[in-house]
Design an enzyme around this catalytic site. Structure first.
Site: not given
Ligand code: NAD
Length: 420
Positions: A265
């Protein structure tokens, strides 16, 4: 409520499981078959204390499951978008998954004859909901935002390692939108949470998330810059941080100096907003400095090591690969730059991390992975501590080996710390 969540990654899975635990019926939809299969077998795809037990219980109670079928969207009342928004080469956020997800939802809703609310939880640049999500949804569904479809932005502030607690005990809940019905649905969902709740516009909600991460990253880079100066002047920055942190205007959290911030992030969100500002002809002197301090911080670990020995032909034990303790996430971790530099400088690297080695192996298959701290120290000429896992703190285990401490968690006879 019946809830669908697009993306079963860190945010999607935690959101889905926690909402199910609050009494809702949740399906997490992902495009990766192995991930969906593992989740449905009750095997966690992420490391988070207590998560797997919760997942298994909710699967058994039929309140939570994973799926690959987008048709499940239309049988739910509300859909969360939790897909990734990774950095691109030029620093801007790649919105391809957000576009895809919006299109999938739109197509699924084309035949639905009831109102449906969509909530964006992914971190996106201000303006994305209005300029990207809404048009994709309307085009694919042939329906009207604000009438048949409600759109809200509800940024997520959970921290990896304490994700369940953070989701269940938020400091605040931000609900962006301009559709009363959709906002009310999201408010109902969060009714059990007793914390400040702010209703703002979509773009303000998007900016609140980006500004929060930019501020926290800047606070860390400030600590690192002061820490580097303290080191030069023979001052222990940890005491300085404590001394200034008692000032309520400053606060003690995120004031730890060390070998840099990482994770999925902070780096991407700061780069993203700096790139967006430049696209608009604005300078981001402070954000650029935040990133530059952070880029240099892991290299200072190498300078420290070289003060004591030349790493060429030496065996260096690297302790800690994840970007912080209590997670298995190595995305943008300082360890990546440090291990890369050690290899470039001719060192042999032995590494150990309690949770992150499988993920790190995908980046550096060529280094030696060890089964414990002890195993890692075996035959090492020096030790570098990159992540503050508790098991790295006991000083006796290091004997007389040189320890270069990037997190300030131990103190040995032969020791050098990055900012103290
Ligand atoms: P991640 O990469 O762990 O997960 C994303 C998931 O989305 C993956 O499993 C992927 O296969 C799936 N995906 C992609 N395209 C898709 C679709 N069309 N339909 C269904 N699934 C699909 O990402 P994350 O860490 O969970 O982060 C997600 C968002 O949240 C980002 O924008 C990130 O900046 C934000 N965020 C993350 C955190 C954190 O600590 N990881 C905290 C707050 C916000």
């Amino acid at each position: 409520m019946k809830i669908s969540v697009l993306g079963a990654g860190y945010v999607g899975l935690i959101t889905g499981v926690c909402l199910a635990d609050l009494g809702h019926e949740v399906v997490c939809i992902d495009v990766v078959p192995e991930k969906v299969a593992r989740i449905n077998m009750g095997m966690s795809t992420l490391f988070e204390e207590g998560f797997e037990e919760k997942l298994r219980r909710l699967l058994a109670e039929h309140r939570f499951r994973a799926s690959m079928d987008p048709a499940e969207i239309s049988t739910s009342d509300i859909t969360f978008i939790c897909v990734g928004t990774p950095s691109q080469q030029d620093g801007t956020l790649d919105l391809k998954y957000v576009r895809q997800a919006s299109r999938m939802i739109g197509e699924a809703l084309a035949l639905k004859d009831r109102h449906h609310t969509i909530v964006v939880k992914s971190t996106v640049m201000p303006g994305t909901c209005d300029d990207v999500v809404a048009p994709e949804l309307e085009r694919a569904s042939k329906k009207c935002i604000g009438k048949d479809i409600g759109l809200c932005m509800n940024p997520e502030f959970l921290k990896e390692g304490t994700a369940i607690f953070d989701f269940m005990h938020p400091d605040r809940i931000i609900i962006g939108g301009n559709d009363d019905r959709a906002i009310q649905e999201v408010k109902d969902l969060y009714e059990p949470f007793n914390c400040p709740k702010m209703e703002v516009s979509l773009i303000t909600a998007e900016m609140i998330k980006i500004a929060a991460n930019s501020f926290l990253a800047t606070k860390i880079s400030f600590a690192n810059e002061m820490g580097n100066l303290c080191k030069q002047m023979g001052v222990d920055f940890r005491q300085v941080a404590e001394g200034i942190g008692y000032d309520a205007r400053i606060g003690r959290s995120f004031l730890r100096a060390g070998c840099g911030f990482g994770g999925s992030c902070f780096p991407k969100d700061v780069k993203g907003i700096a790139a967006e500002a430049k696209r608009r002809g604005l300078n981001t002197t402070l954000l650029d400095a935040t990133l530059e301090v952070n880029r240099r911080q892991p290299l200072i670990m190498l300078d420290l090591l070289e003060k004591h020995m030349s790493p060429g032909d030496k065996t260096i034990a690297v302790l800690g690969l994840t970007f912080k303790p209590n997670t298995d996430d190595v995305r943008d971790a300082s360890s990546i730059m440090i291990v890369g530099e050690l290899l470039k400088r001719g060192a042999r690297v032995r590494a150990y991390d309690p949770k992150g080695m499988d993920n790190f192996r995908a980046v550096f298959p060529e280094i030696t992975y060890c089964s414990s701290v002890n195993d890692c120290l075996n035959s090492a000429d020096a030790v570098m501590i990159i992540t503050e896992w508790t098991e790295f703190s006991a000083p006796e285990q290091y004997g007389e080996k040189l320890v270069i401490d990037g997190r300030g968690i131990t103190r040995t006879n032969s020791y050098d710390g990055i900012c103290w």
